[in-house]
Design an enzyme around this catalytic site. Structure first.
Site, PDB file in Angstrom:
ATOM      1  N   ASN A 133       0.886  -1.004   0.144  1.00 61.26           N
ATOM      2  CA  ASN A 133      -0.202   0.055  -0.112  1.00 61.26           C
ATOM      3  C   ASN A 133       0.826   1.382  -0.044  1.00 61.26           C
ATOM      4  O   ASN A 133       2.243   1.103  -0.106  1.00 61.26           O
ATOM      5  CB  ASN A 133      -1.173  -0.038   1.126  1.00 61.26           C
ATOM      6  CG  ASN A 133      -0.198  -0.109   2.470  1.00 61.26           C
ATOM      7  OD1 ASN A 133       0.807   0.601   2.882  1.00 61.26           O
ATOM      8  ND2 ASN A 133      -0.358  -1.215   3.259  1.00 61.26           N
ATOM      9  N   ASP A 154      -3.671  -6.687   3.733  1.00 61.31           N
ATOM     10  CA  ASP A 154      -4.940  -7.792   4.034  1.00 61.31           C
ATOM     11  C   ASP A 154      -4.701  -9.090   3.685  1.00 61.31           C
ATOM     12  O   ASP A 154      -4.992  -9.970   4.108  1.00 61.31           O
ATOM     13  CB  ASP A 154      -6.073  -7.179   3.935  1.00 61.31           C
ATOM     14  CG  ASP A 154      -6.652  -5.812   4.416  1.00 61.31           C
ATOM     15  OD1 ASP A 154      -6.104  -5.776   5.696  1.00 61.31           O
ATOM     16  OD2 ASP A 154      -7.202  -5.039   4.074  1.00 61.31           O
ATOM     17  N   LYS A 201     -14.932  -1.379  14.763  1.00 61.09           N
ATOM     18  CA  LYS A 201     -13.493  -1.850  14.818  1.00 61.09           C
ATOM     19  C   LYS A 201     -13.254  -1.876  16.310  1.00 61.09           C
ATOM     20  O   LYS A 201     -12.626  -2.593  16.757  1.00 61.09           O
ATOM     21  CB  LYS A 201     -12.779  -1.278  13.882  1.00 61.09           C
ATOM     22  CG  LYS A 201     -11.202  -1.705  13.916  1.00 61.09           C
ATOM     23  CD  LYS A 201     -10.547  -0.929  12.841  1.00 61.09           C
ATOM     24  CE  LYS A 201      -9.100  -1.744  12.601  1.00 61.09           C
ATOM     25  NZ  LYS A 201      -8.316  -0.849  11.643  1.00 61.09           N
ATOM     26  N   LYS A 215     -12.095  -5.244  17.884  1.00 61.57           N
ATOM     27  CA  LYS A 215     -10.879  -5.845  18.076  1.00 61.57           C
ATOM     28  C   LYS A 215     -10.565  -5.593  19.701  1.00 61.57           C
ATOM     29  O   LYS A 215      -9.578  -5.619  19.995  1.00 61.57           O
ATOM     30  CB  LYS A 215     -10.053  -4.660  17.289  1.00 61.57           C
ATOM     31  CG  LYS A 215     -10.308  -4.788  15.873  1.00 61.57           C
ATOM     32  CD  LYS A 215     -10.080  -6.305  15.364  1.00 61.57           C
ATOM     33  CE  LYS A 215     -10.597  -6.355  13.819  1.00 61.57           C
ATOM     34  NZ  LYS A 215      -9.707  -5.429  12.979  1.00 61.57           N
ATOM     35  N   PHE A 225      -5.463   2.159  14.146  1.00 68.70           N
ATOM     36  CA  PHE A 225      -5.642   3.182  13.257  1.00 68.70           C
ATOM     37  C   PHE A 225      -6.898   2.542  12.219  1.00 68.70           C
ATOM     38  O   PHE A 225      -6.812   1.250  12.026  1.00 68.70           O
ATOM     39  CB  PHE A 225      -4.561   3.542  12.430  1.00 68.70           C
ATOM     40  CG  PHE A 225      -4.044   4.847  13.132  1.00 68.70           C
ATOM     41  CD1 PHE A 225      -3.940   6.195  12.758  1.00 68.70           C
ATOM     42  CD2 PHE A 225      -3.240   4.383  14.497  1.00 68.70           C
ATOM     43  CE1 PHE A 225      -2.930   7.230  13.224  1.00 68.70           C
ATOM     44  CE2 PHE A 225      -2.582   5.437  15.016  1.00 68.70           C
ATOM     45  CZ  PHE A 225      -2.662   6.931  14.460  1.00 68.70           C
ATOM     46  N   LYS A 261       1.748 -21.042  -8.830  1.00 68.16           N
ATOM     47  CA  LYS A 261       1.553 -21.237 -10.075  1.00 68.16           C
ATOM     48  C   LYS A 261       0.206 -20.148 -10.653  1.00 68.16           C
ATOM     49  O   LYS A 261      -0.790 -20.232 -10.067  1.00 68.16           O
ATOM     50  CB  LYS A 261       0.808 -22.602 -10.240  1.00 68.16           C
ATOM     51  CG  LYS A 261       1.805 -23.921 -10.178  1.00 68.16           C
ATOM     52  CD  LYS A 261       1.076 -24.930 -10.479  1.00 68.16           C
ATOM     53  CE  LYS A 261       2.220 -26.124 -10.200  1.00 68.16           C
ATOM     54  NZ  LYS A 261       1.672 -27.513 -10.470  1.00 68.16           N
TER      55      LYS A 261
END
Length: 396
Positions: free
Chosen positions: A209, A278, A337, A341, A323, A288
């Protein structure tokens, strides 16, 4: 940062004295009061007028100088100094300070001062490594002086080795560390993740990113200046790495998780500011890839959710901050979140605000805790970091 602070620069008779006007100039551009004391020999390398012009203050040389309003100047300067930096520090001045000799304006002032004292030795390598000089440096350390390790390279005498005075920006950093903030996090251990992880697809390509590490680095520097013992686990970054902290470099999410997992139990505050990819290719070594409509079809698997793991294993008394970067429903998603979390705070980045997000020097964030939602205006990342720790300390 240095508002109402007095910084005293002690300059002695070494060739590196020529670097000190740059430091005096940089400090004078802040809100600090910069005072300068020069030894007699220092005046052979640079003139007092240079420092008087840059600081707007008289440059002191003689303990018995009568050209000022009466007071015992070496005592009054010692009392008002918040930090003293002696640079360059010759072998002679180090020997005097280590043995309590006060035979000039600078040594008398240092002996009378109770503030933080920093010494930057600068001399020929053989003089530096002489056992007498090393003993004197060790004495200063025992007496509470902070010693800036000399740099190595080509010296003015054309010898190669240790003994160069570090550049002014390094000296500035030591002063900043000493008095830039109140030490309200002294004794605390802080773990911070920063930068971008890279998940290899093959020997050439990777998933990543746009994170530069600027926000995480600003947070790490703020914690360090407040007196915390800071560990920074960083992925790929383009910003300047902060000084005076432990740096652990990693490549991918798995490595970052491993380093964080090994350390987090000893920490008081944990801040996950890294932009972790992620997904990672599910089998990098035996990949492959099938070409499909001009694109590479790559089997992926989710990377370890570091914040979720930390929330599930958080110890009593630890503060966990994450964050979030959302393009829509920022507050609602960040609140979810926080709960999911088991974090104590989520710092939500507004990616729609110009000047906020990846690679910028500014950020517009919203602090989200169980007690409420606190939006902030667009600020420098350094100001955001300061506000972050103000809120963490208020919530602990």
């Amino acid at each position: 940062m240095f508002k109402n602070k007095t910084i005293l620069l002690g300059i002695t008779g070494g060739i590196a004295a020529y670097k000190m006007p740059n430091l005096a100039s940089a400090l004078s551009k802040t809100e600090a009061n910069v005072e300068v004391i020069m030894t007699k020999n220092a005046c052979q390398f640079i003139t007092p007028l240079t420092f008087e012009t840059l600081t707007g203050n008289k440059c002191y040389r003689d303990t018995f100088d009568r050209d000022f309003s009466w007071d015992v100047k070496h005592i009054s300067l010692a009392k008002k100094a918040d930090v003293i930096l002696i640079a360059p520090a010759t072998a002679n001045i180090i020997a005097k300070l280590a043995n309590g000799i006060a035979d000039d304006m600078l040594t008398s002032t240092v002996l009378a001062a109770t503030c933080k004292k920093i010494v930057a030795p600068a001399m020929n390598t053989n003089m530096l490594m002489n056992p007498v000089t090393q003993d004197n440096i060790n004495k200063l350390k025992e007496y509470g002086f902070e010693i800036i390790e000399p740099a190595s390279g080509l010296l003015a005498c054309k010898d190669e080795g240790a003994g160069k005075m570090p550049e002014p920006d390094v000296l500035y950093g030591y002063i900043e560390k000493a008095i830039g903030r109140e030490k309200d996090m002294e004794g605390k251990k802080v773990l911070i993740t920063a930068g971008a992880t890279r998940e290899s697809m093959d020997p050439v390509r990777f998933i990543t990113n746009h994170s530069s590490g600027k926000m995480g680095f600003a947070i790490a520097k703020e914690a360090m200046m407040r007196g915390a013992d800071v560990t920074l686990v960083k992925g790929f970054t383009t910003a300047k790495v902060p000084d005076f902290i432990e740096i652990i470099s990693v490549n991918n999410a798995e490595e970052m998780f491993k380093e964080v997992k090994a350390r987090f139990k000893k920490m008081d505050v944990i801040i996950k500011a890294a932009a972790v990819a992620d997904y990672t290719p599910s089998n990098v070594s035996d990949q492959k890839m099938k070409k499909k409509d001009g694109d590479l079809s790559i089997p992926l698997k989710r990377t370890q959710d570091i914040l979720k793991y930390l929330g599930e294993h958080k110890k009593e008394g630890q503060f966990l901050c994450g964050f979030s970067m959302e393009t829509e429903n920022m507050i609602e998603n960040s609140k979810a979140k926080l709960e999911k979390k088991n974090a104590d705070m989520i710092v939500a980045n507004n990616l729609k605000q110009e000047g906020s997000g990846f690679g910028t020097d500014t950020n517009q964030v919203t602090f989200i805790t169980k007690d409420g939602v606190y939006p902030e205006s667009l600020k420098s990342k350094e100001e955001v970091a300061k506000e972050l720790f103000d809120r963490i300390l208020a919530n602990k």
